[in-house]
Every structure is written in C-alpha cells, then in structure tokens.
Write a protein that holds these residues in place. Structure first.
Motif, PDB file in Angstrom:
ATOM      1  N   PHE A   1     -15.912   0.400   0.092  1.00 29.75           N
ATOM      2  CA  PHE A   1     -15.417  -0.158  -1.162  1.00 29.75           C
ATOM      3  C   PHE A   1     -13.902  -0.031  -1.221  1.00 29.75           C
ATOM      4  O   PHE A   1     -13.320   0.914  -0.695  1.00 29.75           O
ATOM      5  CB  PHE A   1     -16.058   0.569  -2.353  1.00 29.75           C
ATOM      6  N   ALA A   2     -13.275  -0.982  -1.900  1.00 29.87           N
ATOM      7  CA  ALA A   2     -11.821  -1.019  -1.962  1.00 29.87           C
ATOM      8  C   ALA A   2     -11.268   0.209  -2.668  1.00 29.87           C
ATOM      9  O   ALA A   2     -11.844   0.701  -3.646  1.00 29.87           O
ATOM     10  CB  ALA A   2     -11.364  -2.280  -2.696  1.00 29.87           C
ATOM     11  N   ALA A   3     -10.137   0.707  -2.178  1.00 30.76           N
ATOM     12  CA  ALA A   3      -9.439   1.774  -2.875  1.00 30.76           C
ATOM     13  C   ALA A   3      -8.941   1.255  -4.221  1.00 30.76           C
ATOM     14  O   ALA A   3      -8.686   0.060  -4.393  1.00 30.76           O
ATOM     15  CB  ALA A   3      -8.267   2.260  -2.037  1.00 30.76           C
ATOM     16  N   VAL A   4      -8.808   2.172  -5.173  1.00 28.33           N
ATOM     17  CA  VAL A   4      -8.296   1.780  -6.483  1.00 28.33           C
ATOM     18  C   VAL A   4      -6.893   1.204  -6.324  1.00 28.33           C
ATOM     19  O   VAL A   4      -6.052   1.746  -5.606  1.00 28.33           O
ATOM     20  CB  VAL A   4      -8.276   2.995  -7.432  1.00 28.33           C
ATOM     21  N   HIS A   5      -6.664   0.092  -6.980  1.00 23.97           N
ATOM     22  CA  HIS A   5      -5.347  -0.522  -6.947  1.00 23.97           C
ATOM     23  C   HIS A   5      -5.029  -1.137  -8.305  1.00 23.97           C
ATOM     24  O   HIS A   5      -5.906  -1.284  -9.153  1.00 23.97           O
ATOM     25  CB  HIS A   5      -5.256  -1.583  -5.846  1.00 23.97           C
ATOM     26  N   GLY A   6      -3.782  -1.455  -8.492  1.00 25.67           N
ATOM     27  CA  GLY A   6      -3.361  -2.120  -9.711  1.00 25.67           C
ATOM     28  C   GLY A   6      -2.704  -3.434  -9.375  1.00 25.67           C
ATOM     29  O   GLY A   6      -1.993  -3.541  -8.366  1.00 25.67           O
ATOM     30  N   ASP A   7      -2.969  -4.442 -10.191  1.00 25.90           N
ATOM     31  CA  ASP A   7      -2.286  -5.717  -9.971  1.00 25.90           C
ATOM     32  C   ASP A   7      -2.239  -6.517 -11.259  1.00 25.90           C
ATOM     33  O   ASP A   7      -3.140  -6.445 -12.093  1.00 25.90           O
ATOM     34  CB  ASP A   7      -2.950  -6.525  -8.859  1.00 25.90           C
TER      35      ASP A   7
ATOM     36  N   PHE B   1     -11.179   8.227 -15.396  1.00 24.70           N
ATOM     37  CA  PHE B   1     -10.534   7.255 -14.502  1.00 24.70           C
ATOM     38  C   PHE B   1      -9.008   7.347 -14.556  1.00 24.70           C
ATOM     39  O   PHE B   1      -8.335   6.884 -13.633  1.00 24.70           O
ATOM     40  CB  PHE B   1     -10.975   5.835 -14.871  1.00 24.70           C
ATOM     41  N   LEU B   2      -8.469   7.944 -15.596  1.00 23.27           N
ATOM     42  CA  LEU B   2      -7.010   7.994 -15.757  1.00 23.27           C
ATOM     43  C   LEU B   2      -6.293   8.567 -14.524  1.00 23.27           C
ATOM     44  O   LEU B   2      -5.262   8.014 -14.112  1.00 23.27           O
ATOM     45  CB  LEU B   2      -6.644   8.785 -17.014  1.00 23.27           C
ATOM     46  N   PRO B   3      -6.774   9.653 -13.907  1.00 27.88           N
ATOM     47  CA  PRO B   3      -6.075  10.151 -12.713  1.00 27.88           C
ATOM     48  C   PRO B   3      -5.978   9.126 -11.587  1.00 27.88           C
ATOM     49  O   PRO B   3      -5.001   9.137 -10.812  1.00 27.88           O
ATOM     50  CB  PRO B   3      -6.919  11.361 -12.298  1.00 27.88           C
ATOM     51  N   GLU B   4      -6.979   8.230 -11.477  1.00 26.34           N
ATOM     52  CA  GLU B   4      -6.911   7.179 -10.457  1.00 26.34           C
ATOM     53  C   GLU B   4      -5.789   6.192 -10.780  1.00 26.34           C
ATOM     54  O   GLU B   4      -5.073   5.722  -9.889  1.00 26.34           O
ATOM     55  CB  GLU B   4      -8.252   6.438 -10.369  1.00 26.34           C
ATOM     56  N   VAL B   5      -5.649   5.874 -12.062  1.00 28.28           N
ATOM     57  CA  VAL B   5      -4.561   5.000 -12.502  1.00 28.28           C
ATOM     58  C   VAL B   5      -3.212   5.663 -12.238  1.00 28.28           C
ATOM     59  O   VAL B   5      -2.254   5.021 -11.786  1.00 28.28           O
ATOM     60  CB  VAL B   5      -4.717   4.653 -13.995  1.00 28.28           C
ATOM     61  N   GLN B   6      -3.123   6.969 -12.493  1.00 33.02           N
ATOM     62  CA  GLN B   6      -1.851   7.690 -12.335  1.00 33.02           C
ATOM     63  C   GLN B   6      -1.446   7.832 -10.877  1.00 33.02           C
ATOM     64  O   GLN B   6      -0.280   8.110 -10.591  1.00 33.02           O
ATOM     65  CB  GLN B   6      -1.958   9.054 -13.007  1.00 33.02           C
ATOM     66  N   LYS B   7      -2.376   7.644  -9.951  1.00 33.77           N
ATOM     67  CA  LYS B   7      -1.982   7.599  -8.540  1.00 33.77           C
ATOM     68  C   LYS B   7      -1.080   6.405  -8.268  1.00 33.77           C
ATOM     69  O   LYS B   7      -0.263   6.421  -7.345  1.00 33.77           O
ATOM     70  CB  LYS B   7      -3.226   7.508  -7.649  1.00 33.77           C
ATOM     71  N   VAL B   8      -1.252   5.364  -9.089  1.00 32.28           N
ATOM     72  CA  VAL B   8      -0.449   4.152  -8.937  1.00 32.28           C
ATOM     73  C   VAL B   8       0.760   4.188  -9.877  1.00 32.28           C
ATOM     74  O   VAL B   8       1.890   3.931  -9.463  1.00 32.28           O
ATOM     75  CB  VAL B   8      -1.300   2.893  -9.220  1.00 32.28           C
ATOM     76  N   VAL B   9       0.525   4.496 -11.137  1.00 36.14           N
ATOM     77  CA  VAL B   9       1.589   4.553 -12.154  1.00 36.14           C
ATOM     78  C   VAL B   9       1.520   5.930 -12.813  1.00 36.14           C
ATOM     79  O   VAL B   9       0.709   6.147 -13.728  1.00 36.14           O
ATOM     80  CB  VAL B   9       1.422   3.440 -13.209  1.00 36.14           C
TER      81      VAL B   9
ATOM     82  N   VAL C   1       0.875  -1.160   0.000  1.00 37.45           N
ATOM     83  CA  VAL C   1       0.000   0.000   0.000  1.00 37.45           C
ATOM     84  C   VAL C   1       0.916   1.214   0.000  1.00 37.45           C
ATOM     85  O   VAL C   1       1.860   1.306   0.786  1.00 37.45           O
ATOM     86  CB  VAL C   1      -0.964   0.005   1.199  1.00 37.45           C
ATOM     87  N   LEU C   2       0.646   2.154  -0.905  1.00 38.89           N
ATOM     88  CA  LEU C   2       1.540   3.267  -1.176  1.00 38.89           C
ATOM     89  C   LEU C   2       1.024   4.550  -0.547  1.00 38.89           C
ATOM     90  O   LEU C   2      -0.132   4.923  -0.753  1.00 38.89           O
ATOM     91  CB  LEU C   2       1.673   3.445  -2.694  1.00 38.89           C
ATOM     92  N   GLY C   3       1.900   5.229   0.188  1.00 39.42           N
ATOM     93  CA  GLY C   3       1.596   6.543   0.724  1.00 39.42           C
ATOM     94  C   GLY C   3       2.422   7.594   0.013  1.00 39.42           C
ATOM     95  O   GLY C   3       3.645   7.440  -0.120  1.00 39.42           O
ATOM     96  N   VAL C   4       1.765   8.656  -0.445  1.00 41.38           N
ATOM     97  CA  VAL C   4       2.426   9.726  -1.186  1.00 41.38           C
ATOM     98  C   VAL C   4       2.176  11.045  -0.468  1.00 41.38           C
ATOM     99  O   VAL C   4       1.025  11.431  -0.245  1.00 41.38           O
ATOM    100  CB  VAL C   4       1.906   9.814  -2.636  1.00 41.38           C
ATOM    101  N   GLY C   5       3.252  11.745  -0.120  1.00 41.87           N
ATOM    102  CA  GLY C   5       3.112  13.018   0.575  1.00 41.87           C
ATOM    103  C   GLY C   5       3.131  12.859   2.078  1.00 41.87           C
ATOM    104  O   GLY C   5       2.956  11.764   2.615  1.00 41.87           O
ATOM    105  N   ASP C   6       3.349  13.976   2.771  1.00 44.78           N
ATOM    106  CA  ASP C   6       3.551  13.948   4.224  1.00 44.78           C
ATOM    107  C   ASP C   6       2.397  13.302   4.978  1.00 44.78           C
ATOM    108  O   ASP C   6       2.600  12.488   5.881  1.00 44.78           O
ATOM    109  CB  ASP C   6       3.756  15.379   4.741  1.00 44.78           C
ATOM    110  N   GLU C   7       1.160  13.657   4.605  1.00 41.38           N
ATOM    111  CA  GLU C   7       0.001  13.167   5.353  1.00 41.38           C
ATOM    112  C   GLU C   7      -0.163  11.661   5.208  1.00 41.38           C
ATOM    113  O   GLU C   7      -0.376  10.949   6.203  1.00 41.38           O
ATOM    114  CB  GLU C   7      -1.260  13.896   4.875  1.00 41.38           C
ATOM    115  N   GLU C   8      -0.075  11.149   3.985  1.00 44.61           N
ATOM    116  CA  GLU C   8      -0.257   9.712   3.765  1.00 44.61           C
ATOM    117  C   GLU C   8       0.895   8.915   4.363  1.00 44.61           C
ATOM    118  O   GLU C   8       0.687   7.828   4.918  1.00 44.61           O
ATOM    119  CB  GLU C   8      -0.398   9.424   2.272  1.00 44.61           C
TER     120      GLU C   8
ATOM    121  N   TYR D   1      -1.714  -0.983  -3.813  1.00 41.28           N
ATOM    122  CA  TYR D   1      -2.917  -0.316  -3.334  1.00 41.28           C
ATOM    123  C   TYR D   1      -2.623   1.160  -3.072  1.00 41.28           C
ATOM    124  O   TYR D   1      -1.494   1.535  -2.757  1.00 41.28           O
ATOM    125  CB  TYR D   1      -3.372  -0.935  -2.013  1.00 41.28           C
ATOM    126  N   THR D   2      -3.648   1.982  -3.175  1.00 45.81           N
ATOM    127  CA  THR D   2      -3.587   3.339  -2.666  1.00 45.81           C
ATOM    128  C   THR D   2      -4.318   3.374  -1.328  1.00 45.81           C
ATOM    129  O   THR D   2      -5.026   2.425  -0.968  1.00 45.81           O
ATOM    130  CB  THR D   2      -4.238   4.327  -3.654  1.00 45.81           C
TER     131      THR D   2
END
Length: 454
Positions: free
Chosen positions: A266-272, A347-355, A100-107, A257-258
């Motif tokens: 519901f599950a957070a957007v993730h890639g696998d 949906f692309l911005p959700e994908v870009q949170k991962v890649v 599970v990936l955290g990006v930025g100070d808060e996450e 995961y994000t």
C-alpha cells in the motif's frame, strides 16, 4: 436493447474506457460496445474522490524496484502524453512539483543510494536530489517547524501529474464515440456471460449482447465473473478501502511522499493538492480491509463472498498474509483511523511527517471519499500478488487492476489490443505507431523546450 458486436467491453472505469479508446481510434475492428452498470462513466474507483489522483511514474514510489519502475514508467508516460495532447487547458489534470522526503540519517542515506547506486537517477532524467533550502523554496510548510538538526533530502521532479481519472475515462469514451461502429451503454448491468459457438452472449438487465470477443474490465467484479466462468480458481481478493483526510488553506503546493514501509503493497502516506482545487490538500490514503467489492455498498458483500469462496485455501491464505509481523500491525492501526475523533487524532502524526506544524483542528476526515482496491491473493502460494492480474481465456480477457492500474491503463490497453488482434486471427490491424504518437509521443522530455516546466 441488444446488439451484435465484434467486441464487447464490460466496465466503464478508466481501464475499460482506455481500451475502448485504443480499439476505436487505432484499429479497424468494425463494431465495439462498452457496457457499464452505472448511469455514468467512471463512477466507482475511477471517480476523482475515490483514488489518490496520482499518476505513478515509479520515480518517488520507494516500494518499487528498478524493474517495476521501468515497467510503470512507460505506462505513466503514455497517459501523461495523452493528457498533454488532449487536455491543454488542464481540466482533467494539473501538473505540479512532486517529491519523496527523507528525514534523518537513515532515510537520507536510503534516498541517496536509490538515486545514485540503484539507478533511479539514470532512469528518470528529471528526478534530482534537493536539500533543505530548496525543499523550503518549493514546499515551505514541509520544512517549517522541523528539527533543524535533522538531515533532510528529497528526490524531486516536475512531473507531478495530478489526474481526475473519472474525467479522463469520460474523455476516452468521447474520443471513441467519434468513430463509426462504437456504442456505449450505461445503466446496463451484465448478469451472466455464456460461451457460444460464435463467441459470447452477455446477458444484461437491458437485453442480450452477442460478440466474437469479450473483455471484462469491471474492477473487483472481474474476478467474480472469471470464477463463474471457470477461470482464476487459484485467486481471491483482499479488498482494501482507502480513505483520506483534508486540510484547507493549501499547506502543500504539490505532492509530497514519505518513504514507503518495506513489504507493504500500500502507498505510503502522502499529501497533495487536490486536482481541481489547489487550496485543499489531501493526506492519505489509509488502508483498511473490507468484505465488500465496492465502497459503502453492502449489497456487494455477497459478491465478495462469491470471490472468496469460503474454502480452506482462501482462509489459509488470509491467515498467512495477515500473520506477517509488519502487515498485521499496519492493518490494525488503519482500522483505528475510521473511528470518529479517535481516528483523526491517531492519523495526525502521519500528517505531521509531511507538514510538522499541522494541528488536530487543521484536518478533517474526507467524507464520501475513497474506493476499494482489489488486492490479489494467490491461494497456491498463500501470498499477496503485487502486480495486476490479467486472466486470458478463450477469446476473453479479465482485468483486475489494483494500483497502479489507472496509471498504466493505456499500456494495459495497448497490450490487450494486441491480444484482441490475435483473437480475431489477424483479420484486423492495430496501428501502434499512431497510438504512440497520440500518447507517449506528446510527453515532454527534458531536452524539449518546455520539458523542465514548473
């Protein structure tokens, strides 16, 4: 076609199949039948295209409390142990890194607190915090193109089990059929269940079945049948359809995961990477509300209306849930994802949170993918019920299992088997030790020789 049995299980998805396996292999119940309306086992939500393929341990699902994670963890280890024991060639599953990936100070701070302060690091010995450099070694596309000034932290584990739940359900059934007194009927739809002096008569389009004890494990239809029999009057369903987008050329090696939005079930957007083809990465799931009990089957709209009831309590419950200032925007946004072209772009911005380097032309909607999750609504409290629903009646059980029902199918089966033994007034026995040895006993621990593999 007809028969008399000690136990009849309605539904041949992962839930019904796991119970059949448990009862057939580890009890001395003399006769058991599984009845499935589809022509093959596990063709609805358990089919590998209709769910996220994830075995949920609770380690990287950031919407889980520690208490829920403890509950889910044992269930996941039971199934993981079964797969390790019965699928050495990994035809039903693959095992990869997940994080599970955290990006930025808060996450990043949230993940650090979760790992160190909330106890997740202690509960999951294989889970460890990793920073940008190690994230890039495991998942280079996750780091590539990302702002170098932003802090990155991931909680990572090698226990990234990616599961074909349909194939696993079929494996359960094949294991069960090795035992005497086990019958499996496909293409046989139950149209009515009637209580009798002996137990129950199940009316099907292929003839009647009589049994002492029954279990209904028919997904969303379980509540429909329960209500027809006078059970579950304070529950309705909020059916949620999940969809996915696909990317070729395998931008991910494992599961990423994000962080979960608070208050969302519901599950957070993730890639696998796909369970059978690592060159394809799935992104999702989306989650939209649909008035059906099965994806793409308009004939189940009337079934939904049966469950909903069209009464004041149901409407007020829906209104209360959907008025939430977090849930409502989420629901509306997910409706857009199904619009041709507009949905892909949205949906692309959700994908870009991962890649971060993914472009519009890199993803396409996964046509024919996705199932319906029967999210449960409590009409007394006018709220979403965040757990699975189990209704226990007189010598009958109804299972309605939203996520992570597939992950905890064997734990659910173990519990139900104990209940069934009680129904039979202890005339039969359940060898739980043998069940555990065949399943969770095969789960690799950190101190095992191969416990920290890949």
């Amino acid at each position: 076609m007809s028969g008399e049995y000690d136990l009849v299980i309605v539904g041949g998805g992962i839930s019904g199949a796991s119970l059949l396996y448990t009862v057939a292999k580890f009890t001395d119940v003399e006769s058991v039948a599984l009845v499935e309306k589809e022509s093959e086992i596990a063709q609805i939500n358990s089919h590998h295209t209709n769910n996220s393929q994830t075995l949920h341990f609770g380690d990287i699902e950031t919407n889980y409390t520690l208490e829920k994670a403890e509950e889910v963890k044992e269930g996941a280890e039971l199934l993981a142990g079964y797969l390790e024991n019965h699928d050495p060639e990994r035809e039903m599953h693959s095992k990869r890194s997940k994080m599970v990936l955290g990006v930025g100070d808060e996450e990043v701070a949230s993940l650090e607190e979760r790992y160190h302060e909330e106890g997740f690091g202690d509960l999951y010995p294989k889970l460890r915090p990793i920073e940008r450099e190690e994230i890039a070694e495991l998942e280079p596309k996750v780091v590539e193109g990302r702002d170098p000034e932003k802090d990155l932290l991931a909680l990572q584990t090698p226990d990234g089990y990616v599961v074909d739940y349909g194939a696993t359900a079929q494996s359960f059934v094949e294991q069960a059929k090795e035992e005497a007194g086990v019958d499996v009927y496909t293409g046989t739809e139950v149209t009515d269940i009637t209580e009798t002096t002996r137990g129950y008569t199940l009316t099907t389009d292929e003839g009647p079945f009589d049994c002492d004890v029954a279990v209904v494990a028919a997904g969303s239809h379980s509540l429909q049948i329960a209500k027809e029999m006078g059970y579950g009057e304070d529950k309705v369903l909020l059916p949620v359809a999940g969809s996915f987008f696909l990317a070729d050329d395998g931008p991910l090696n494992g599961k990423v995961y994000t962080l979960q939005m608070k208050k969302l079930p519901f599950a957070a957007v993730h890639g696998d990477a796909d369970v059978h083809d690592g060159s394809i990465t799935r992104f999702g799931p989306t989650a939209k509300l649909v008035p059906t009990l099965e994806r793409g089957r308009l004939n189940t709209v009337s079934d939904f209306l049966d469950v909903f009831g069209l009464n004041v309590a149901s409407f007020l419950s829906y209104a209360n849930i959907l008025s939430d200032r977090i849930l409502l925007p989420y629901v509306l946004r997910n409706l857009v994802y199904d619009v041709p072209e507009v949905g892909r772009r949205s949906f692309l911005p959700e994908v870009q949170k991962v890649v971060p380097t993914m472009e519009l032309e890199d993803i396409e909607r996964a046509k024919g993918y996705g199932g319906v999750r029967p999210q449960i609504v409590d009409t007394k409290n006018k709220s979403l019920d965040m757990g699975e629903a189990k209704i226990v009646g007189d010598d009958i059980i109804f299972n309605i299992t939203p996520s992570p029902g597939a992950s905890t199918c064997l734990k659910n089966a173990m519990r139900d088997t104990h209940t069934l033994i009680d129904f039979f007034d202890d005339d039969y026995e359940f060898d739980e030790d043998a069940f555990r040895a065949d399943t969770i006993g095969e789960f690799p621990r950190l101190d095992d020789a191969d416990g920290d593999e890949e």
